[in-house]
Design an enzyme around this catalytic site. Sequence first.
Site, PDB file in Angstrom:
ATOM      1  N   CYS A  66     -18.315  -6.254  15.099  1.00 61.65           N
ATOM      2  CA  CYS A  66     -19.919  -5.109  15.846  1.00 61.65           C
ATOM      3  C   CYS A  66     -20.389  -5.737  17.407  1.00 61.65           C
ATOM      4  O   CYS A  66     -20.620  -6.573  17.926  1.00 61.65           O
ATOM      5  CB  CYS A  66     -20.608  -5.663  14.661  1.00 61.65           C
ATOM      6  SG  CYS A  66     -22.419  -3.845  14.648  1.00 61.65           S
ATOM      7  N   HIS A  67     -20.432  -4.317  18.356  1.00 62.72           N
ATOM      8  CA  HIS A  67     -20.899  -5.087  19.481  1.00 62.72           C
ATOM      9  C   HIS A  67     -23.122  -5.509  18.812  1.00 62.72           C
ATOM     10  O   HIS A  67     -23.640  -4.981  18.377  1.00 62.72           O
ATOM     11  CB  HIS A  67     -21.609  -3.345  20.192  1.00 62.72           C
ATOM     12  CG  HIS A  67     -20.141  -2.823  20.487  1.00 62.72           C
ATOM     13  ND1 HIS A  67     -19.555  -2.438  20.011  1.00 62.72           N
ATOM     14  CD2 HIS A  67     -19.688  -3.534  21.992  1.00 62.72           C
ATOM     15  CE1 HIS A  67     -18.452  -2.220  21.122  1.00 62.72           C
ATOM     16  NE2 HIS A  67     -18.765  -2.507  22.043  1.00 62.72           N
ATOM     17  N   MET A 102     -23.509   0.248  10.848  1.00 63.93           N
ATOM     18  CA  MET A 102     -23.200  -0.812  10.441  1.00 63.93           C
ATOM     19  C   MET A 102     -24.477  -1.727  10.378  1.00 63.93           C
ATOM     20  O   MET A 102     -24.622  -2.261   8.926  1.00 63.93           O
ATOM     21  CB  MET A 102     -22.210  -1.297  11.404  1.00 63.93           C
ATOM     22  CG  MET A 102     -20.967  -0.495  11.237  1.00 63.93           C
ATOM     23  SD  MET A 102     -20.435   0.183   9.882  1.00 63.93           S
ATOM     24  CE  MET A 102     -19.791  -1.940   8.671  1.00 63.93           C
ATOM     25  N   GLU A 103     -25.074  -1.709  11.110  1.00 66.93           N
ATOM     26  CA  GLU A 103     -26.757  -2.627  10.877  1.00 66.93           C
ATOM     27  C   GLU A 103     -27.555  -1.599   9.232  1.00 66.93           C
ATOM     28  O   GLU A 103     -28.345  -2.226   8.812  1.00 66.93           O
ATOM     29  CB  GLU A 103     -27.597  -2.249  11.558  1.00 66.93           C
ATOM     30  CG  GLU A 103     -27.301  -3.128  13.271  1.00 66.93           C
ATOM     31  CD  GLU A 103     -25.988  -1.918  13.947  1.00 66.93           C
ATOM     32  OE1 GLU A 103     -25.224  -3.302  14.643  1.00 66.93           O
ATOM     33  OE2 GLU A 103     -25.654  -1.276  14.225  1.00 66.93           O
ATOM     34  N   ASP A 117     -31.334 -12.847  -5.469  1.00 64.15           N
ATOM     35  CA  ASP A 117     -31.969 -14.371  -5.399  1.00 64.15           C
ATOM     36  C   ASP A 117     -33.006 -14.481  -6.147  1.00 64.15           C
ATOM     37  O   ASP A 117     -33.365 -15.340  -6.265  1.00 64.15           O
ATOM     38  CB  ASP A 117     -32.042 -14.598  -3.816  1.00 64.15           C
ATOM     39  CG  ASP A 117     -32.569 -15.676  -3.290  1.00 64.15           C
ATOM     40  OD1 ASP A 117     -31.565 -16.626  -3.993  1.00 64.15           O
ATOM     41  OD2 ASP A 117     -32.884 -16.360  -2.574  1.00 64.15           O
TER      42      ASP A 117
END
Length: 148
Positions: A66-67, A102-103, A117
Amino acid sequence: MEFKQVDISEKEPTLREAKARGIFKAPKEVIEKLREKKLEKGDAISCAEISGIIGAKYTSFILPLCHPINLTNVKIDIKIIDKERVEVISTVKSFSSTGVEMEALFSVSSALLCLYDFCKKITQNLKIEEIHLLEKRGGKGGEFFWKD
């Protein structure tokens, strides 16, 4: 094993935007503690928003091909949508030669994992689901909108 990063040096920078969504499921008692900010670690929703922003910024560190790109905005919207579900939506923007899908997806995943969590001490009966791209704009590929 063969792999390569896509060469984007000839692509024109344009305004890119992507929006992704995911769901966090938990028993109603857990969602109530989340809503009231009564979890041992504190305000999970605020922390998940920060985690989502950090996730977007560090996507290229985790996904090897991924860039790395300069993001112009990351917006995380987290809301309790019913007694057992929390929705996370991430909107990511950049003026770049490559998309920000993707981000946005990684951002949602990071925020959802943060919620997990914070809640796992109460129960392991937690679920992350439905992570998907809702929409994207910009670039040669044009627009995309999720269809159910």
